[in-house]
Design a protein around this motif. Structure first.
Motif, PDB file in Angstrom:
ATOM      1  N   ILE A 170       6.344   9.811  13.228  1.00  0.00           N
ATOM      2  CA  ILE A 170       4.917  10.031  13.496  1.00  0.00           C
ATOM      3  C   ILE A 170       4.103   8.766  13.219  1.00  0.00           C
ATOM      4  CG2 ILE A 170       2.844  11.239  12.676  1.00  0.00           C
ATOM      5  CD1 ILE A 170       4.671  13.694  12.174  1.00  0.00           C
ATOM      6  N   TYR A 171       4.367   8.138  12.074  1.00  0.00           N
ATOM      7  CA  TYR A 171       3.514   7.029  11.630  1.00  0.00           C
ATOM      8  C   TYR A 171       4.121   5.649  11.848  1.00  0.00           C
ATOM      9  CZ  TYR A 171       1.095  10.813   9.160  1.00  0.00           C
ATOM     10  OH  TYR A 171       0.423  11.966   8.853  1.00  0.00           O
ATOM     11  N   ASP A 172       5.401   5.591  12.153  1.00  0.00           N
ATOM     12  CA  ASP A 172       6.112   4.312  12.231  1.00  0.00           C
ATOM     13  C   ASP A 172       5.953   3.531  10.926  1.00  0.00           C
ATOM     14  OD1 ASP A 172       7.711   2.347  13.356  1.00  0.00           O
ATOM     15  OD2 ASP A 172       6.022   1.279  14.265  1.00  0.00           O
ATOM     16  N   VAL A 173       6.096   4.256   9.825  1.00  0.00           N
ATOM     17  CA  VAL A 173       5.987   3.703   8.473  1.00  0.00           C
ATOM     18  C   VAL A 173       7.122   4.307   7.643  1.00  0.00           C
ATOM     19  CG1 VAL A 173       4.597   3.695   6.355  1.00  0.00           C
ATOM     20  CG2 VAL A 173       3.491   3.355   8.565  1.00  0.00           C
ATOM     21  N   PRO A 174       7.795   3.524   6.812  1.00  0.00           N
ATOM     22  CA  PRO A 174       8.892   4.077   6.016  1.00  0.00           C
ATOM     23  C   PRO A 174       8.422   5.045   4.931  1.00  0.00           C
ATOM     24  CG  PRO A 174       8.468   1.797   5.399  1.00  0.00           C
ATOM     25  CD  PRO A 174       7.647   2.069   6.622  1.00  0.00           C
ATOM     26  N   VAL A 175       9.221   6.066   4.693  1.00  0.00           N
ATOM     27  CA  VAL A 175       8.997   7.003   3.587  1.00  0.00           C
ATOM     28  C   VAL A 175       9.879   6.563   2.422  1.00  0.00           C
ATOM     29  CG1 VAL A 175       9.268   9.385   2.795  1.00  0.00           C
ATOM     30  CG2 VAL A 175       8.387   8.918   5.109  1.00  0.00           C
ATOM     31  N   ALA A 176       9.244   6.167   1.319  1.00  0.00           N
ATOM     32  CA  ALA A 176       9.996   5.661   0.172  1.00  0.00           C
ATOM     33  C   ALA A 176      10.639   6.774  -0.642  1.00  0.00           C
ATOM     34  CB  ALA A 176       9.084   4.834  -0.727  1.00  0.00           C
ATOM     35  N   LEU A 190       0.859  -1.185   0.000  1.00  0.00           N
ATOM     36  CA  LEU A 190       0.000   0.000   0.000  1.00  0.00           C
ATOM     37  C   LEU A 190       0.890   1.228   0.000  1.00  0.00           C
ATOM     38  CD1 LEU A 190      -2.669   1.580   0.340  1.00  0.00           C
ATOM     39  CD2 LEU A 190      -2.454   1.215   2.823  1.00  0.00           C
ATOM     40  N   LEU A 191       0.816   2.004  -1.073  1.00  0.00           N
ATOM     41  CA  LEU A 191       1.530   3.278  -1.157  1.00  0.00           C
ATOM     42  C   LEU A 191       0.547   4.389  -0.809  1.00  0.00           C
ATOM     43  CD1 LEU A 191       3.555   3.106  -4.520  1.00  0.00           C
ATOM     44  CD2 LEU A 191       4.397   2.710  -2.213  1.00  0.00           C
ATOM     45  N   ILE A 192       0.886   5.189   0.165  1.00  0.00           N
ATOM     46  CA  ILE A 192       0.030   6.307   0.554  1.00  0.00           C
ATOM     47  C   ILE A 192       0.742   7.606   0.195  1.00  0.00           C
ATOM     48  CG2 ILE A 192      -1.189   7.459   2.429  1.00  0.00           C
ATOM     49  CD1 ILE A 192      -1.229   4.801   3.923  1.00  0.00           C
ATOM     50  N   ILE A 193       0.056   8.429  -0.592  1.00  0.00           N
ATOM     51  CA  ILE A 193       0.610   9.718  -1.017  1.00  0.00           C
ATOM     52  C   ILE A 193       0.050  10.817  -0.117  1.00  0.00           C
ATOM     53  CG2 ILE A 193       1.030  11.230  -2.990  1.00  0.00           C
ATOM     54  CD1 ILE A 193       1.801   8.323  -3.520  1.00  0.00           C
ATOM     55  N   LEU A 194       0.925  11.682   0.356  1.00  0.00           N
ATOM     56  CA  LEU A 194       0.468  12.816   1.162  1.00  0.00           C
ATOM     57  C   LEU A 194       1.354  14.022   0.900  1.00  0.00           C
ATOM     58  CD1 LEU A 194       1.644  12.580   4.867  1.00  0.00           C
ATOM     59  CD2 LEU A 194       2.405  10.943   3.167  1.00  0.00           C
ATOM     60  N   ARG A 195       0.794  15.181   1.179  1.00  0.00           N
ATOM     61  CA  ARG A 195       1.543  16.431   1.115  1.00  0.00           C
ATOM     62  C   ARG A 195       1.891  16.881   2.534  1.00  0.00           C
ATOM     63  NH1 ARG A 195      -3.435  18.782  -2.163  1.00  0.00           N
ATOM     64  NH2 ARG A 195      -4.299  17.561  -0.449  1.00  0.00           N
ATOM     65  N   GLY A 197      13.955   5.416  -7.619  1.00  0.00           N
ATOM     66  CA  GLY A 197      14.284   4.869  -6.306  1.00  0.00           C
ATOM     67  C   GLY A 197      13.072   4.256  -5.628  1.00  0.00           C
ATOM     68  N   ILE A 198      11.914   4.911  -5.758  1.00  0.00           N
ATOM     69  CA  ILE A 198      10.676   4.372  -5.189  1.00  0.00           C
ATOM     70  C   ILE A 198      10.327   3.048  -5.846  1.00  0.00           C
ATOM     71  CG2 ILE A 198       8.178   4.740  -5.026  1.00  0.00           C
ATOM     72  CD1 ILE A 198       8.849   7.783  -4.786  1.00  0.00           C
ATOM     73  N   THR A 199      10.472   2.984  -7.158  1.00  0.00           N
ATOM     74  CA  THR A 199      10.166   1.756  -7.904  1.00  0.00           C
ATOM     75  C   THR A 199      11.060   0.608  -7.450  1.00  0.00           C
ATOM     76  OG1 THR A 199       9.510   3.108  -9.814  1.00  0.00           O
ATOM     77  CG2 THR A 199       9.937   0.774 -10.230  1.00  0.00           C
ATOM     78  N   GLU A 200      12.328   0.898  -7.240  1.00  0.00           N
ATOM     79  CA  GLU A 200      13.252  -0.137  -6.762  1.00  0.00           C
ATOM     80  C   GLU A 200      12.853  -0.615  -5.368  1.00  0.00           C
ATOM     81  OE1 GLU A 200      17.079   1.647  -6.953  1.00  0.00           O
ATOM     82  OE2 GLU A 200      17.162   1.640  -9.158  1.00  0.00           O
ATOM     83  N   GLN A 201      12.401   0.309  -4.521  1.00  0.00           N
ATOM     84  CA  GLN A 201      11.972  -0.082  -3.175  1.00  0.00           C
ATOM     85  C   GLN A 201      10.721  -0.955  -3.216  1.00  0.00           C
ATOM     86  OE1 GLN A 201      12.234   2.943   0.050  1.00  0.00           O
ATOM     87  NE2 GLN A 201      13.025   4.277  -1.559  1.00  0.00           N
ATOM     88  N   ILE A 202       9.801  -0.634  -4.122  1.00  0.00           N
ATOM     89  CA  ILE A 202       8.591  -1.455  -4.276  1.00  0.00           C
ATOM     90  C   ILE A 202       8.984  -2.876  -4.649  1.00  0.00           C
ATOM     91  CG2 ILE A 202       6.524  -1.857  -5.683  1.00  0.00           C
ATOM     92  CD1 ILE A 202       6.310   1.214  -5.932  1.00  0.00           C
ATOM     93  N   ALA A 203       9.889  -2.993  -5.618  1.00  0.00           N
ATOM     94  CA  ALA A 203      10.349  -4.321  -6.046  1.00  0.00           C
ATOM     95  C   ALA A 203      10.977  -5.072  -4.881  1.00  0.00           C
ATOM     96  CB  ALA A 203      11.343  -4.186  -7.200  1.00  0.00           C
ATOM     97  N   LYS A 256      -4.751  -5.669   8.189  1.00  0.00           N
ATOM     98  CA  LYS A 256      -3.522  -6.469   8.086  1.00  0.00           C
ATOM     99  C   LYS A 256      -2.839  -6.295   6.726  1.00  0.00           C
ATOM    100  CE  LYS A 256      -5.261  -9.905  11.373  1.00  0.00           C
ATOM    101  NZ  LYS A 256      -4.658  -9.203  12.510  1.00  0.00           N
ATOM    102  N   ALA A 257      -2.738  -5.038   6.296  1.00  0.00           N
ATOM    103  CA  ALA A 257      -2.029  -4.734   5.050  1.00  0.00           C
ATOM    104  C   ALA A 257      -0.600  -5.247   5.131  1.00  0.00           C
ATOM    105  CB  ALA A 257      -2.032  -3.218   4.803  1.00  0.00           C
ATOM    106  N   ALA A 258      -0.148  -5.909   4.068  1.00  0.00           N
ATOM    107  CA  ALA A 258       1.164  -6.571   4.085  1.00  0.00           C
ATOM    108  C   ALA A 258       2.304  -5.573   4.302  1.00  0.00           C
ATOM    109  CB  ALA A 258       1.361  -7.339   2.785  1.00  0.00           C
ATOM    110  N   LYS A 259       2.365  -4.558   3.447  1.00  0.00           N
ATOM    111  CA  LYS A 259       3.410  -3.539   3.542  1.00  0.00           C
ATOM    112  C   LYS A 259       2.778  -2.173   3.312  1.00  0.00           C
ATOM    113  CE  LYS A 259       6.982  -6.461   3.720  1.00  0.00           C
ATOM    114  NZ  LYS A 259       7.968  -6.510   4.809  1.00  0.00           N
ATOM    115  N   ILE A 260       3.168  -1.199   4.127  1.00  0.00           N
ATOM    116  CA  ILE A 260       2.686   0.175   3.970  1.00  0.00           C
ATOM    117  C   ILE A 260       3.890   1.083   3.781  1.00  0.00           C
ATOM    118  CG2 ILE A 260       1.303   2.035   4.973  1.00  0.00           C
ATOM    119  CD1 ILE A 260       0.065  -0.054   6.856  1.00  0.00           C
ATOM    120  N   VAL A 261       3.818   1.939   2.766  1.00  0.00           N
ATOM    121  CA  VAL A 261       4.915   2.854   2.456  1.00  0.00           C
ATOM    122  C   VAL A 261       4.333   4.230   2.158  1.00  0.00           C
ATOM    123  CG1 VAL A 261       6.863   3.326   0.926  1.00  0.00           C
ATOM    124  CG2 VAL A 261       6.277   0.971   1.467  1.00  0.00           C
TER     125      VAL A 261
END
Length: 263
Positions: free
Chosen positions: A211-217, A159-164, A250-256, A184-189
């Motif tokens: 803040i979110y304990d989620v990585p920023v890709a 799950l990629l979440i876009i925010l400003r 770089g984001i695409t490589e992280q998704i892979a 129970k989303a597998a991966k959140i970025v």
């Protein structure tokens, strides 16, 4: 095994569709078979980035959802768009398919009035993966949280979440992450977009991850070049050396890497 990437934002205007289009194009140039499905049925628009004009769209996701056709019939091969942008067919190694939603007012009104069967939508995801032999399926979700979004989050590998960097986006993203964890989303970025170039990106990344304990890709700057392009093409192909393009890679490589580690 194909990977499903749900791309979401709590509010509109985050640049979600442009980010999806450029990630998909990057994947395709790397030799992947990629599908994009526009499930933002109330306000579709990603087809514009690929130059898919209204008179060329015969069948859409709406037709499939209302039983008028099978899902494969709504898939348009837009690989030629990448070839035209690149001006060199040898650099386009993969294939890219787009499943648009209808931009007809009557069709959008019907969705708002009657809704649709989200189970059929999920079946369509799986059918697309099989029939088009996809490596990746990217889902362009409707902003906010509705039944379709919950299904997309629940079945996705990432799950990629876009925010400003905006207080409303921050609050909405917190809600989205909380829901995703309950599903129970597998991966959140996270991807931060439209960030003022004058800000310290490293500090911002650290703050948001805390803040979110989620990585920023990746963090994408507010760009005059992107604004001038105005969704009339694929930014990463028009500006191959731009900071945004390098960040998208770089984001695409992280998704892979995320989907490999998941499986």
């Amino acid at each position: 095994m194909a990977q499903i990437i749900a791309v979401h934002s709590f509010r509109g205007g985050t640049g979600k569709s442009n980010i999806i289009a450029n990630i998909a194009a990057t994947m395709t140039l790397q030799g992947q078979r990629v599908g994009i499905i526009d499930t933002d049925i109330q306000s579709p628009g990603i087809h514009i980035i690929f130059g898919l004009k209204e008179d060329k769209i015969q069948l859409t996701l709406n037709d499939y959802l209302w039983g008028r056709c099978n899902i494969k019939e709504t898939a348009y091969d837009v690989t030629d768009t990448l070839i035209a942008e690149q001006e060199n067919t040898s650099t386009v190694k993969g294939s890219l398919y787009l499943i648009p939603s209808s931009i007809k007012a009557a069709e959008i009104s019907r969705v708002l009035r009657e809704g649709y069967d989200v189970i059929r939508l999920n079946d369509g995801f799986q059918s697309l993966i099989r029939n088009l032999k996809l490596d990746y399926l990217l889902i362009d979700t409707h902003p906010g949280l509705n039944e379709e979004t919950l299904v997309s989050i629940g079945i996705s590998n990432v799950l990629l979440i876009i925010l400003r960097p905006d207080s409303q986006d921050f609050q909405g993203t917190a809600v989205t992450i909380d829901v995703a964890r309950k599903l129970k989303a597998a991966k959140i970025v996270l991807i931060l977009n439209k960030v003022l170039p004058s800000l310290n990106f490293a500090d911002l990344k650290q703050q948001v991850e805390k803040i979110y304990d989620v990585p920023v890709a990746g963090i994408l700057p507010l760009s005059e070049d992107m604004v001038q392009l105005g969704s009339k093409g694929l930014f990463c192909l028009r500006y191959s050396q731009h900071t945004i393009t390098q960040t998208i890679k770089g984001i695409t490589e992280q998704i892979a890497g995320l989907v490999v580690s998941h499986w």
